[in-house]
Structures are given as C-alpha cells and as structure tokens.
Write a protein that holds these residues in place. Structure first.
Motif, mmCIF file in Angstrom:
data_model
loop_
_atom_site.group_PDB
_atom_site.id
_atom_site.type_symbol
_atom_site.label_atom_id
_atom_site.label_comp_id
_atom_site.label_asym_id
_atom_site.label_seq_id
_atom_site.Cartn_x
_atom_site.Cartn_y
_atom_site.Cartn_z
ATOM 1 N N GLN A 1 -8.484 9.007 13.135
ATOM 2 C CA GLN A 1 -8.490 8.198 11.916
ATOM 3 C C GLN A 1 -9.538 7.084 11.973
ATOM 4 O O GLN A 1 -10.006 6.598 10.966
ATOM 5 N N ALA B 1 -0.484 4.628 0.688
ATOM 6 C CA ALA B 1 -1.043 4.889 2.029
ATOM 7 C C ALA B 1 0.050 5.204 3.028
ATOM 8 O O ALA B 1 -0.219 5.362 4.209
ATOM 9 N N HIS B 2 1.298 5.265 2.526
ATOM 10 C CA HIS B 2 2.377 5.447 3.503
ATOM 11 C C HIS B 2 3.280 6.607 3.107
ATOM 12 O O HIS B 2 3.603 6.773 1.949
ATOM 13 N N THR C 1 -1.491 4.120 12.526
ATOM 14 C CA THR C 1 -2.068 4.824 11.385
ATOM 15 C C THR C 1 -0.969 5.654 10.745
ATOM 16 O O THR C 1 -0.062 6.120 11.432
ATOM 17 N N ARG D 1 0.847 -1.208 0.000
ATOM 18 C CA ARG D 1 0.000 0.000 0.000
ATOM 19 C C ARG D 1 0.876 1.248 0.000
ATOM 20 O O ARG D 1 0.743 2.084 0.903
ATOM 21 N N ASP E 1 -8.427 -1.647 9.078
ATOM 22 C CA ASP E 1 -9.315 -0.490 9.004
ATOM 23 C C ASP E 1 -10.320 -0.437 10.157
ATOM 24 O O ASP E 1 -11.532 -0.511 9.971
ATOM 25 N N GLN F 1 -4.116 6.899 6.771
ATOM 26 C CA GLN F 1 -5.074 6.214 5.873
ATOM 27 C C GLN F 1 -5.679 5.046 6.627
ATOM 28 O O GLN F 1 -5.418 3.871 6.320
#
Ligand code: FBP
Length: 336
Positions: free
Chosen positions: A289, A18-19, A174, A15, A197, A177
């Motif tokens: 988040q 997302a980082h 987190t 991902r 999530d 994202q």
C-alpha cells in the motif's frame, strides 16, 4: 488552542469510504487494537519494575521459550477482543489452535491474526518491540471450521498493521487506502495522526538481516547481500546495516526511509523463520500500500497460498528496487 487533533477514531469515522464494512464497527475494532497497544506499552514501560521480565518456563507452538511479556501481550489481545463483540475468531503466534469466541457470534464479523509481541529477543533488554495484526472478515467455508476460515491468502486481508513500542508508541495501519501512522500522545492517551499516507521510497540505502546466518543461506541470497555491501560509491554502496532484532521496528524504518529487510530460507530449512499469516502477510499488505514490495524471493507474499496456521515463509520486504534486485539474484541462482 490549536486545531483539534486528528485522532485515530476521528480519522476512521471521517473517511468511511476508506474503511471496510460499517465504519462504526471498523473504527470500534481499530480502537480496541489501539487500546491493546496502550496496555502493552504501559506494561513494557514498567517491565523491569514489576517482575515481568524473563521466561514463563513454557515452550510455545514455535518451539520457543515463552517470555512473560509474550504471555501478557497475548492475554491482553484475548481479553480485550473477547469483550469487544466485534471479533469471533483469533489466531495468535502464542496459541497452537485458533480461539473461537462464540460469545461474539454472529455479530462479530471480523477475525484477527496477530503476533502479540514481535522481537522476543529484545524483551528483557529494553530494545524495540512490536505487535503485528491482520484483520479478516469471518467467512466460514461450509463445514471447514474456524481454523480453515483463518488460513487465507494475504490479498483477502481487509486491514493490517503494527503497533511499535520504541521511543514513542506508534500504530501504523492500512485498510487498503494508503498507510497511516498515529503516535500515542502519552499526555492525552490518544493516538494522533503523525504520518498520513506514508509513501515508501522506491530505493533505499539500508539493509536489515541477521548476517550471523550467512553460512546457512543459499548462494543467491549470499550474493544479494554481498552486492549491497560492495564498496562501490557509483552504485550507492555499501548500504548501511541496520538490524534491530525486531521485524516491526526494522520494517518501520524501511517504510519511512527505504531499504530492505530479509529473513531468508536456509540450507535444510528453506521455509525460513517468520510466519506467513501474522508476520509476513500483514506487513506485506502495508508495504504494498505504501509502494513497496514483499516476496518469498520468487513469489509475492500476498499471493502465497497458505496451508497451515503457523506456517513459515522466506521473507524479503522493502523498497521496490531492492526487493526486485533480491528476486533477480534468487532467479539467477535457480537458473544455475
Ligand atoms: P518473534 O515474533 O518470536 O519475536 O520472532 C520474530 C523475530 O524476533 C523478528 O522480530 C526478528 O526480526 C527476528 O525474529 C529475529 O530473529 P533472529 O534472532 O534469528 O535474527
């Protein structure tokens, strides 16, 4: 053989968007944080057998007696990160001054603030403990030095999380994202995705606070806690009291099941006990988040302008409904 497990490293690499920054560096840094968690968990599991319970005899910058496990946990963070090549400044609850790691400069783009062992009153009684961390990108304001570089608003964190040492060891983090939880598989020695999530319920039915301090609180907080404890089935009350003595463990419960944790200010000590930069800010980023809120009672934690490395802040964190209600009681008190 079942599907190949989603390990922490694989999750981050798969991902990249997302980082923050170069996924490789960030996943390497998170792998180092994971390693620290494994090493501390190993010490905790044997603590009663290897003479690391009790205190060192020293007092830390907070004025607290230093537990041997506090010191060991702090050294584990420093030892692992100084050899990482990824982090150039460290700020810890157990160190009065930030630690600059020139050997990691200039390639080390990150800074880490951390509470190496959260829940100190639990260390010698085999109760839950945690390590809390906040990751910032290094950005030294010209001539202001590394301490100033660390003292930043919670909104500037690029990632944050905790490792919780409970019946199992979990790493929850987190990077802006969503919030993801990984359970350490002791057989493999790897963190495997167990809670992807995480979404916090808007409303809970537990509250976590040290009620022994009730008499020290201002009337707004007293009335808020009284309201949660009211005998009123129609309003889903009373809430259940669940206070473990470990902030990370209490926030973990609330992250999964909803509710509210608070460590309020006290008469004559309005700043409360908990530290903004390495306790409140990282947990606030996580909870926001996940759909929750974190507040001083009047200001969102992430918007508090910090002034010093070890500053304290009154703290209320949890599901939206409960934190908004808590803020309402504080506002009503202020209105008199
Ligand atoms: P430490 O980081 O020194 O452990 O302090 C934080 C903490 O232990 C929290 O984990 C916990 O919720 C709270 O303080 C307990 O404080 P008290 O004993 O005053 O209720």
């Amino acid at each position: 053989m079942g599907p190949f497990p989603m390990t922490l490293t694989r999750f981050i690499i798969e991902r990249p968007a997302a980082h923050p920054g170069a996924p490789g560096e960030f996943s390497a840094l998170m792998a180092q944080v994971g390693l620290i968690g494994k090493m501390i968990a190993a010490d905790l599991r044997r603590a009663g057998l290897i003479n690391i319970l009790g205190t060192t005899g020293a007092t830390n910058v907070q004025g607290e007696a230093v537990k041997k496990l506090d010191e060991i946990a702090n050294e584990t963070f420093v030892n692992v990160l100084q050899h990482s090549g990824l982090v150039c400044v460290l700020g810890s609850e157990e160190m009065e001054k930030p630690l600059h790691l020139p050997q990691n400069w200039p390639q080390g783009k990150y800074m880490l603030l951390f509470d190496p062992l959260d829940g100190s009153s639990n260390t010698d009684v085999n109760m839950p403990l945690g390590s809390i961390f906040s990751i910032l990108r290094y950005d030294e304001k010209a001539g202001q030095g590394v301490e100033a570089a660390l003292i930043r608003r919670g909104t500037e964190q690029v990632a944050a999380g905790y490792v919780m040492y409970g019946s199992s060891t979990m790493l929850v983090y987190t990077s802006g994202q969503g919030v993801h939880g990984f359970t350490l598989d002791p057989e493999v020695g790897e963190y495997v995705l167990s809670h992807e999530d995480i979404r916090m319920p808007m409303h809970g039915n537990v509250y976590a606070v040290n009620e022994g301090n009730y008499g020290k609180w201002t009337s707004g907080i007293q009335r808020f806690v009284d309201d949660l404890k009211a005998q009123d089935k129609a309003k889903g009350r009373p809430y259940a009291s669940r206070y473990s003595g470990c902030l990370a463990a209490d926030v973990h419960r609330i992250l999964l099941g909803g509710g509210v944790y608070l460590y309020p200010g006290e008469k004559g000590k309005p700043e409360g006990k908990l530290r903004l930069l390495y306790e409140a800010n990282p947990l606030a980023l996580l909870v926001h988040q996940a759909g929750g809120l974190a507040s001083t009672g009047s200001t969102p934690i992430l918007e508090v302008e910090p002034t010093s490395l070890h500053q304290r802040v009154p703290f209320m964190i949890g599901s939206r409904d409960e934190v908004l209600l808590g803020e309402q009681f504080v506002r009503e008190e202020a209105r008199g």
